[in-house]
Design an enzyme around this catalytic site. Structure first.
Site, PDB file in Angstrom:
ATOM      1  N   ASP A  39      13.847  16.536  81.274  1.00  0.00           N
ATOM      2  CA  ASP A  39      13.395  17.680  82.065  1.00  0.00           C
ATOM      3  C   ASP A  39      12.303  18.493  81.374  1.00  0.00           C
ATOM      4  OD1 ASP A  39      15.545  16.860  83.647  1.00  0.00           O
ATOM      5  OD2 ASP A  39      16.885  18.372  82.828  1.00  0.00           O
ATOM      6  N   GLU A 212      14.609  18.745  94.096  1.00  0.00           N
ATOM      7  CA  GLU A 212      14.909  19.604  92.954  1.00  0.00           C
ATOM      8  C   GLU A 212      13.671  19.725  92.067  1.00  0.00           C
ATOM      9  OE1 GLU A 212      18.192  17.574  91.149  1.00  0.00           O
ATOM     10  OE2 GLU A 212      16.972  15.895  90.456  1.00  0.00           O
TER      11      GLU A 212
END
Length: 327
Positions: A39, A212
């Site tokens: 991420d 997302e």
């Protein structure tokens, strides 16, 4: 070394597009952060680049990295290194904790916003230096969902962008795994929302799952919304949407997803490409970081790692040609 494969796709469109540029002058070795560094999010301040990645249940949390060239990185600290900033609960599930941080720089302060899954929710911290020390967290009480991101517009307003599922103050899901991207103005002094919440996307297709990891950018007067979708395994992908106002409406790009390896099958050397963030260099070039996985005989030995690729925006009043990169 990354092995680059090219294919050309002829497109009809009337707006700027994102394309992975495989004819870049520079070559570099991927992953730029090998091992467990999922991420990634980054920002540039002057000639320096700073990046943060998820750390889940591990503490200290959210490692901070510095680079001068986007390729060579050195860890310079952690965002959360004091128990007062975050107290992990006993029995916290593996891979819960700190999910999907975003780092941004605005008016002399570094902002890191993140989800503390199972131990507090969505929060942000600030620091005068990228290595810290960072402030005590401001938890955003009315921010459901995960993967928060901050966007600072030209008028000084701060906007929160996150992912929300059908169980958090939204209508029921229309199909399994429908997640929604929402945007709302945020008061940074209080951590409270201002005004209306805008649901702007559920993904680029009719039934795209797991929208997302949203980020908003403003480039040449147009707003770009970049999201991940497809889930964080082999179906992971990156899609782009554009709008004339920060609150939308956002139009999906005609050739989404703009970056993915899901069409290459599960036996490719690098899978799970997604969850990206952009940065522009001081020379005007654009690059993206994203997570990926290098499976070995079907096993994920090193977890989700951080990769780098050049990006180019290409537009023509009649047509666009896109180059797709294969790693």
């Amino acid at each position: 070394m990354i092995r680059m494969k090219t294919s050309r796709v002829h497109l009809l469109a009337l707006f700027l597009m994102l394309a992975v540029n495989v004819s870049a002058q520079k070559t570099f070795k991927n992953p730029i952060l090998p091992g467990f560094h999922p991420d990634p999010s980054l920002c540039r301040v002057g000639d320096d680049y700073y990046m943060v990645t998820s750390s889940f249940e591990w503490f200290p949390g959210l490692p901070v990295f510095h680079s001068k060239d986007l390729v060579n990185w050195e860890q310079i600290g952690h965002v959360l290194n004091r128990p007062s900033q975050l107290q992990m609960k006993d029995g916290l599930k593996a891979s819960w904790g700190l999910w999907a941080p975003t780092i941004r720089y605005h008016n002399g302060l570094y902002y890191v916003i993140c989800t503390a899954t199972g131990c507090g929710g969505n929060f942000f911290v600030t620091a005068k230096k990228p290595e810290g020390p960072y402030s005590e967290p401001i938890f955003i009480k009315d921010a459901p969902g995960i993967d928060p991101s901050l966007f600072f517009d030209d008028d000084g307003k701060a906007w929160y962008c996150g992912s929300i599922n059908g169980n958090d103050k939204t209508p029921p899901r229309r199909y399994p795994a429908e997640d929604r991207i929402y945007i709302q103005q945020l008061d940074l002094a209080t951590g409270k929302f201002i005004g209306e919440r805008h649901i702007v996307s559920s993904g680029y297709a009719i039934n795209s799952p797991y929208a997302e990891a949203p980020h908003i950018y403003k480039i040449n007067g147009k707003y770009y919304l970049m999201i991940a979708e497809g889930g964080t395994w082999e179906d992971h992908a990156v899609s782009i949407f554009t709008a004339d106002q920060v609150t939308g409406p956002y139009t999906p790009f005609i050739c989404n997803p703009v970056l993915t390896h899901r069409h290459l099958g599960n036996d490719i050397d690098i899978t799970t490409i997604g969850h990206a963030d952009w940065v522009q260099t001081q020379n005007g070039d654009w690059y993206a970081v994203m997570l990926g996985v290098r499976p070995v005989n079907g096993y994920n030995m090193l977890g989700r790692e951080t990769f780098l690729t050049p990006v180019s925006f290409q537009a023509n009043s009649q047509s666009l040609t896109r180059e797709l990169a294969g790693f």
